[in-house]
Every structure is written in structure tokens, then in C-alpha cells.
Design a protein around this motif. Structure first.
Motif, PDB file in Angstrom:
ATOM      1  N   LYS A  91     -14.927  -7.563  24.721  1.00 28.40           N
ATOM      2  CA  LYS A  91     -16.157  -8.329  24.480  1.00 28.40           C
ATOM      3  C   LYS A  91     -17.387  -7.526  24.881  1.00 28.40           C
ATOM      4  CE  LYS A  91     -13.901 -12.714  25.346  1.00 28.40           C
ATOM      5  NZ  LYS A  91     -13.819 -13.863  26.248  1.00 28.40           N
ATOM      6  N   SER A  92     -17.312  -6.855  26.021  1.00 27.16           N
ATOM      7  CA  SER A  92     -18.444  -6.058  26.475  1.00 27.16           C
ATOM      8  C   SER A  92     -18.716  -4.888  25.540  1.00 27.16           C
ATOM      9  CB  SER A  92     -18.192  -5.529  27.886  1.00 27.16           C
ATOM     10  OG  SER A  92     -18.041  -6.603  28.772  1.00 27.16           O
ATOM     11  N   LEU A  93     -17.676  -4.252  25.046  1.00 25.09           N
ATOM     12  CA  LEU A  93     -17.859  -3.131  24.128  1.00 25.09           C
ATOM     13  C   LEU A  93     -18.461  -3.590  22.802  1.00 25.09           C
ATOM     14  CD1 LEU A  93     -14.563  -1.151  24.800  1.00 25.09           C
ATOM     15  CD2 LEU A  93     -16.882  -0.528  25.497  1.00 25.09           C
ATOM     16  N   ALA A  94     -18.008  -4.727  22.304  1.00 26.11           N
ATOM     17  CA  ALA A  94     -18.562  -5.251  21.052  1.00 26.11           C
ATOM     18  C   ALA A  94     -20.030  -5.644  21.244  1.00 26.11           C
ATOM     19  CB  ALA A  94     -17.738  -6.450  20.571  1.00 26.11           C
ATOM     20  N   ALA A  95     -20.347  -6.283  22.349  1.00 26.81           N
ATOM     21  CA  ALA A  95     -21.737  -6.657  22.621  1.00 26.81           C
ATOM     22  C   ALA A  95     -22.592  -5.406  22.816  1.00 26.81           C
ATOM     23  CB  ALA A  95     -21.812  -7.551  23.857  1.00 26.81           C
ATOM     24  N   GLY A  96     -22.040  -4.396  23.447  1.00 25.86           N
ATOM     25  CA  GLY A  96     -22.756  -3.139  23.622  1.00 25.86           C
ATOM     26  C   GLY A  96     -23.046  -2.460  22.297  1.00 25.86           C
ATOM     27  N   ALA A  97     -22.109  -2.558  21.356  1.00 25.52           N
ATOM     28  CA  ALA A  97     -22.317  -1.966  20.027  1.00 25.52           C
ATOM     29  C   ALA A  97     -23.474  -2.662  19.309  1.00 25.52           C
ATOM     30  CB  ALA A  97     -21.044  -2.052  19.200  1.00 25.52           C
ATOM     31  N   VAL A  98     -23.544  -3.974  19.404  1.00 21.75           N
ATOM     32  CA  VAL A  98     -24.646  -4.706  18.767  1.00 21.75           C
ATOM     33  C   VAL A  98     -25.961  -4.382  19.472  1.00 21.75           C
ATOM     34  CG1 VAL A  98     -25.598  -6.999  18.301  1.00 21.75           C
ATOM     35  CG2 VAL A  98     -23.185  -6.543  17.867  1.00 21.75           C
ATOM     36  N   ALA A  99     -25.938  -4.292  20.791  1.00 21.26           N
ATOM     37  CA  ALA A  99     -27.157  -3.955  21.531  1.00 21.26           C
ATOM     38  C   ALA A  99     -27.636  -2.546  21.182  1.00 21.26           C
ATOM     39  CB  ALA A  99     -26.901  -4.070  23.035  1.00 21.26           C
ATOM     40  N   ALA A 100     -26.713  -1.605  21.057  1.00 23.63           N
ATOM     41  CA  ALA A 100     -27.087  -0.239  20.683  1.00 23.63           C
ATOM     42  C   ALA A 100     -27.658  -0.210  19.267  1.00 23.63           C
ATOM     43  CB  ALA A 100     -25.872   0.685  20.796  1.00 23.63           C
ATOM     44  N   ALA A 101     -27.072  -0.990  18.359  1.00 18.94           N
ATOM     45  CA  ALA A 101     -27.577  -1.053  16.987  1.00 18.94           C
ATOM     46  C   ALA A 101     -28.994  -1.630  16.974  1.00 18.94           C
ATOM     47  CB  ALA A 101     -26.654  -1.904  16.122  1.00 18.94           C
ATOM     48  N   PHE A 102     -29.231  -2.659  17.770  1.00 16.84           N
ATOM     49  CA  PHE A 102     -30.573  -3.244  17.844  1.00 16.84           C
ATOM     50  C   PHE A 102     -31.568  -2.247  18.430  1.00 16.84           C
ATOM     51  CE2 PHE A 102     -33.951  -5.867  19.625  1.00 16.84           C
ATOM     52  CZ  PHE A 102     -34.271  -6.626  18.515  1.00 16.84           C
ATOM     53  N   PHE A 103     -31.144  -1.488  19.440  1.00 16.21           N
ATOM     54  CA  PHE A 103     -32.012  -0.486  20.044  1.00 16.21           C
ATOM     55  C   PHE A 103     -32.388   0.592  19.029  1.00 16.21           C
ATOM     56  CE2 PHE A 103     -32.474   3.625  22.184  1.00 16.21           C
ATOM     57  CZ  PHE A 103     -33.586   3.361  22.966  1.00 16.21           C
ATOM     58  N   VAL A 104     -31.404   1.091  18.289  1.00 16.53           N
ATOM     59  CA  VAL A 104     -31.664   2.145  17.296  1.00 16.53           C
ATOM     60  C   VAL A 104     -32.605   1.636  16.216  1.00 16.53           C
ATOM     61  CG1 VAL A 104     -30.576   3.502  15.463  1.00 16.53           C
ATOM     62  CG2 VAL A 104     -29.538   3.410  17.724  1.00 16.53           C
ATOM     63  N   SER A 105     -32.315   0.446  15.673  1.00 18.04           N
ATOM     64  CA  SER A 105     -33.164  -0.080  14.598  1.00 18.04           C
ATOM     65  C   SER A 105     -34.545  -0.470  15.123  1.00 18.04           C
ATOM     66  CB  SER A 105     -32.490  -1.257  13.897  1.00 18.04           C
ATOM     67  OG  SER A 105     -32.209  -2.289  14.810  1.00 18.04           O
ATOM     68  N   GLY A 106     -34.621  -0.973  16.335  1.00 18.35           N
ATOM     69  CA  GLY A 106     -35.921  -1.319  16.915  1.00 18.35           C
ATOM     70  C   GLY A 106     -36.775  -0.086  17.161  1.00 18.35           C
ATOM     71  N   THR A 107     -36.151   0.993  17.616  1.00 23.01           N
ATOM     72  CA  THR A 107     -36.875   2.247  17.807  1.00 23.01           C
ATOM     73  C   THR A 107     -37.417   2.754  16.484  1.00 23.01           C
ATOM     74  OG1 THR A 107     -35.481   2.793  19.703  1.00 23.01           O
ATOM     75  CG2 THR A 107     -36.677   4.609  18.675  1.00 23.01           C
ATOM     76  N   PHE A 108     -36.590   2.698  15.447  1.00 29.41           N
ATOM     77  CA  PHE A 108     -37.044   3.117  14.111  1.00 29.41           C
ATOM     78  C   PHE A 108     -38.213   2.245  13.662  1.00 29.41           C
ATOM     79  CE2 PHE A 108     -36.976   2.455   9.545  1.00 29.41           C
ATOM     80  CZ  PHE A 108     -37.120   3.751   9.090  1.00 29.41           C
ATOM     81  N   PHE A 109     -38.102   0.944  13.854  1.00 30.69           N
ATOM     82  CA  PHE A 109     -39.139   0.020  13.433  1.00 30.69           C
ATOM     83  C   PHE A 109     -40.459   0.305  14.135  1.00 30.69           C
ATOM     84  CE2 PHE A 109     -41.290  -4.146  13.896  1.00 30.69           C
ATOM     85  CZ  PHE A 109     -41.574  -4.369  12.569  1.00 30.69           C
ATOM     86  N   LEU A 110     -40.411   0.556  15.425  1.00 31.13           N
ATOM     87  CA  LEU A 110     -41.641   0.803  16.185  1.00 31.13           C
ATOM     88  C   LEU A 110     -42.295   2.119  15.755  1.00 31.13           C
ATOM     89  CD1 LEU A 110     -40.592  -0.418  19.722  1.00 31.13           C
ATOM     90  CD2 LEU A 110     -42.114  -1.549  18.087  1.00 31.13           C
ATOM     91  N   GLN A 111     -41.511   3.078  15.337  1.00 30.27           N
ATOM     92  CA  GLN A 111     -42.089   4.344  14.858  1.00 30.27           C
ATOM     93  C   GLN A 111     -42.636   4.198  13.443  1.00 30.27           C
ATOM     94  OE1 GLN A 111     -39.077   7.309  15.306  1.00 30.27           O
ATOM     95  NE2 GLN A 111     -39.395   7.493  17.489  1.00 30.27           N
ATOM     96  N   ALA A 112     -42.099   3.274  12.661  1.00 28.23           N
ATOM     97  CA  ALA A 112     -42.514   3.097  11.273  1.00 28.23           C
ATOM     98  C   ALA A 112     -43.795   2.294  11.147  1.00 28.23           C
ATOM     99  CB  ALA A 112     -41.406   2.427  10.466  1.00 28.23           C
ATOM    100  N   VAL A 113     -44.106   1.500  12.156  1.00 27.82           N
ATOM    101  CA  VAL A 113     -45.286   0.630  12.096  1.00 27.82           C
ATOM    102  C   VAL A 113     -46.557   1.388  12.342  1.00 27.82           C
ATOM    103  CG1 VAL A 113     -46.407  -1.360  13.166  1.00 27.82           C
ATOM    104  CG2 VAL A 113     -43.980  -1.394  12.717  1.00 27.82           C
TER     105      VAL A 113
END
Length: 113
Positions: A91-113
Motif C-alpha cells: 500500500k505504501s509503495l502504491a501510494a508513493g508511486a501516485v505521490a511521485a507521479a503528482f510531484f513530477v506532473s506538478g513540477t512540469f505544470f509549474l514550469q509551464a505556467v
């Protein structure tokens, strides 16, 4: 009625991996079409690229990068499932994967704005 296996957090990781794969598969033909415009019709490509400045498109790009990151990290989870001995930390690994995906996409989003 929710089936017992569908209430398990890893079923949600499974479903998110399938949905992200489907979303990417639907996006790729449009992406390849736009890339082909660079060779065949640069003027049309420029008009599509101007559309990319729309804030709604920026949010859609965030969603696309999120799907890509979720699919990538979900694939790593599946590789770990197949190759590594599994423990109770699933469960922790799956939640970590989603959190990492959100971090990567959020970083991209903040650079694109």
C-alpha cells in the motif's frame, strides 16, 4: 455492491495504471499527427502551437504528464511485483508511486505556467 477485491488499495493502483495507459494511447495519435505537421504543413503547426498558450491546455498538459508519470511508476510497481519478494508495504509503495507521479506532473505544470 462493491466487490471486496475492488476496495483494496492495490486494485485502485491497477485501475489507475490501466486508465493512464488508455489515456496515453488516445493521446499518441493526436501527438503524432501534430508532429507530422512539422514536416507537411508548418503553418498549421504554428496555429496549433499558439493554442498551447491557452490556460486550459496548460491544465490538460498537467493531466497528460500526470498520466505519463502514473503509468511509469505503475509499471515500476508491476516490475517490482514480478521480480522482487513482496512484503506488507504494498500500500505504501502504491501510494508513493501516485505521490511521485503528482510531484513530477506538478513540477512540469509549474514550469509551464
Amino acid at each position: 455492491m462493491i466487490r471486496p477485491h475492488r476496495s483494496h488499495p492495490l486494485w485502485f493502483a491497477f485501475a489507475l495504471h490501466r486508465v493512464s495507459g488508455l489515456g496515453l494511447a488516445l493521446f499518441l495519435p493526436a501527438h503524432f499527427y501534430l508532429l507530422s505537421l512539422a514536416l507537411t504543413d508548418p503553418v498549421s503547426l504554428d496555429s496549433y502551437l499558439a493554442l498551447a498558450e491557452n490556460p486550459l491546455v496548460k491544465v490538460a498538459e498537467f493531466g497528460l504528464v500526470f498520466l505519463l508519470a502514473v503509468h511509469f511508476f505503475g509499471g515500476l510497481r508491476l516490475i517490482a511485483l514480478e521480480w522482487l519478494p513482496w512484503s506488507g508495504r504494498q500500500k505504501s509503495l502504491a501510494a508513493g508511486a501516485v505521490a511521485a507521479a503528482f510531484f513530477v506532473s506538478g513540477t512540469f505544470f509549474l514550469q509551464a505556467v
